[in-house]
Design an enzyme around this catalytic site. Sequence first.
Site, short mmCIF file in Angstrom:
data_model
loop_
_atom_site.label_atom_id
_atom_site.label_comp_id
_atom_site.label_asym_id
_atom_site.label_seq_id
_atom_site.Cartn_x
_atom_site.Cartn_y
_atom_site.Cartn_z
N LYS A 85 0.85 -1.20 0.00
CA LYS A 85 0.00 0.00 0.00
C LYS A 85 0.88 1.24 0.00
O LYS A 85 1.88 1.30 0.73
CB LYS A 85 -0.92 -0.03 1.23
CG LYS A 85 -1.98 1.08 1.27
CD LYS A 85 -2.87 0.92 2.51
CE LYS A 85 -3.99 1.94 2.56
NZ LYS A 85 -4.85 1.78 3.77
N SER A 160 -9.83 1.70 2.79
CA SER A 160 -8.98 2.48 1.92
C SER A 160 -7.91 1.66 1.17
O SER A 160 -7.35 2.14 0.18
CB SER A 160 -8.25 3.55 2.73
OG SER A 160 -7.38 2.96 3.67
N SER A 184 -10.00 -0.55 7.01
CA SER A 184 -9.39 -0.37 5.69
C SER A 184 -8.68 -1.59 5.13
O SER A 184 -8.26 -1.57 3.97
CB SER A 184 -8.42 0.81 5.71
OG SER A 184 -9.11 2.02 5.64
#
Lengths: 493, 98
Positions: A85, A160, A184
């Site tokens: 990420k 997210s 997330s």
Amino acid sequence: MSDSPAAPAAFGTAVEIASAVKAGERSALGVLEEHLGRIGAHESSVHAFNAVIEDEARSRAMEIDDAIASGAEVGALAGVPVAIKDNMCTRGVPTTCSSRILDGWKPPYDATVVTRLREAGAIVVGKTNLDEFAMGSSTENSAFGPTHNPWDLTRVPGGSSGGSAAAVAAGFSPISLGSDTGGSIRQPASLCGVVGVKPTYGAVSRYGLIAFGSSLDQIGPFTTDVHDAAVIMDTIGGHDPLDSTSATDGHGSLESVLSDGVDGLRVGLITEMTGGAIDGIAPDVLARVRAAAEALAAAGATVGEVSVPSSVYGLSAYYMVAPAEASSNLARFDGVRYGLRVDGSNTAAMHTATRTEGFGDEVKRRIMLGTYALSAGYRDAYYGSAQKVRTLIIEDFDRAYADFDVLLSPASPTTAFEMGAKTADPLAMYLNDVCTIPSNLSGQPAMSVPFGTGDDGLPIGVQVLAPLMGEPVMFRVAAALEAAQRLEDGESR
Amino acid sequence: MSKLSRDDVAHVARLAMLDLSEAEIDTFTAQLGDVLETADAMAELDLASVEPTHHPLGLVNVVRPDDVRPSLDRDEVLSQAPEAEDGRFRVPPALGEE
């Protein structure tokens, strides 16, 4: 959906790949090229990545192959491609948080989790898209455009960490890392049909994770099966002196407990999230959570219902605590030390111009919400109350865990929703995290395990929750759910 | 709680060093008001005797050993800043025209 780009573990799981690479049956470079080929074919429709680092990945793969050829020791993840990420620092590789404000910034150091994965032989293939600064539940709040759900490109992947979830679901990499501040990791895992783990707060180092809500953030893996998740957790977890909130006493190996079964374990369905006080949980999602409970009962667990009454206030408390911490953490982005600067006639004007142009709307909303919640006259009512609700949630969970070893709930209230459906209404978007937020407030571990599909044929994840450092029992339950799902699917694996 | 006003939003934006247009102030006033209304649900709870949780593990005063160890390379760090000079971050004048 037959022509969808979804293909989890297209070239094997991480455990299978590492084992074949170590045995000399497959080369790390060959494995990497297979994955880069899939990325080349489908990334333009999925947009999982902010950057794919092919050249660096190829040289790393060749190093692994050389090491194996020379008989040197290689780690548990030798030759396994991993996607990271883009809010975790990778030295010399742009790290953007999907925000314009970090434009051009290359971190001068690696996050501890990146170092540990590399030491284990894993190969970083790229940095994945996210909602800007991890604020969102659909990966639509990215300065670089949204990520699409590989199972249905018209739907969101969740967020997210949507890029990391989509990368694994699309077979771009067998594993990836995400971060989870309010859901997330678990919500996108549920929407993309992959395993996603939010570890106990402090179980995995946050060093090099660009902070959002420092008392809530945790890094964890996305994988296609529970075994891989256990191996990644065993690789990235454990004390790190560079993170002062990292726990000194961990939970021990997870890979070694996977076959322990669930005989005699007590499993509690959280009543508030399974038809009780919390509205908006879709019937097809509830049906799968109940089916999961039945599957665990069939495997020897005892199943009951348990109330966690203050979980109803989780969303209220979270949207004070997380923005408050974010408003403080994001104060550092002011045009002085990293990335973007927009000129101004003096320092203050430069700070304001930089932040105004550099941050997107959702980040501005959270910063303002947090600033307001901490401002004179409101601090006690908002931030102070939220911190007290955290205490109530912890006490309620403690009571539940006196009678149960693990708890079950949905991970997400619905399957993947249409892109654009919730972008105009922040509160509707926030409700996606209603089942996941309580675990961040309590610091306890929770994970989403794929457990069938909804009426629309899209994946549904069941959330398994456990007490602090209860990852071993959580993974035993996850393994049992996975086995039950494979039986249902008629798989022999 | 009292209702969030446009003035509140404008004030908070100034504190947070964000410049908002009139239209943005309108949008944010409505959206932030919705979230604060959700937060008002906490007022139903009797929290008078509840201790706040600042941190889930309850760690206190974690200090590292006072050992010298390598730090980040100064030039590498400064090379990533918008502007640097003489081994320092460079900024516009702190005092001057608005």
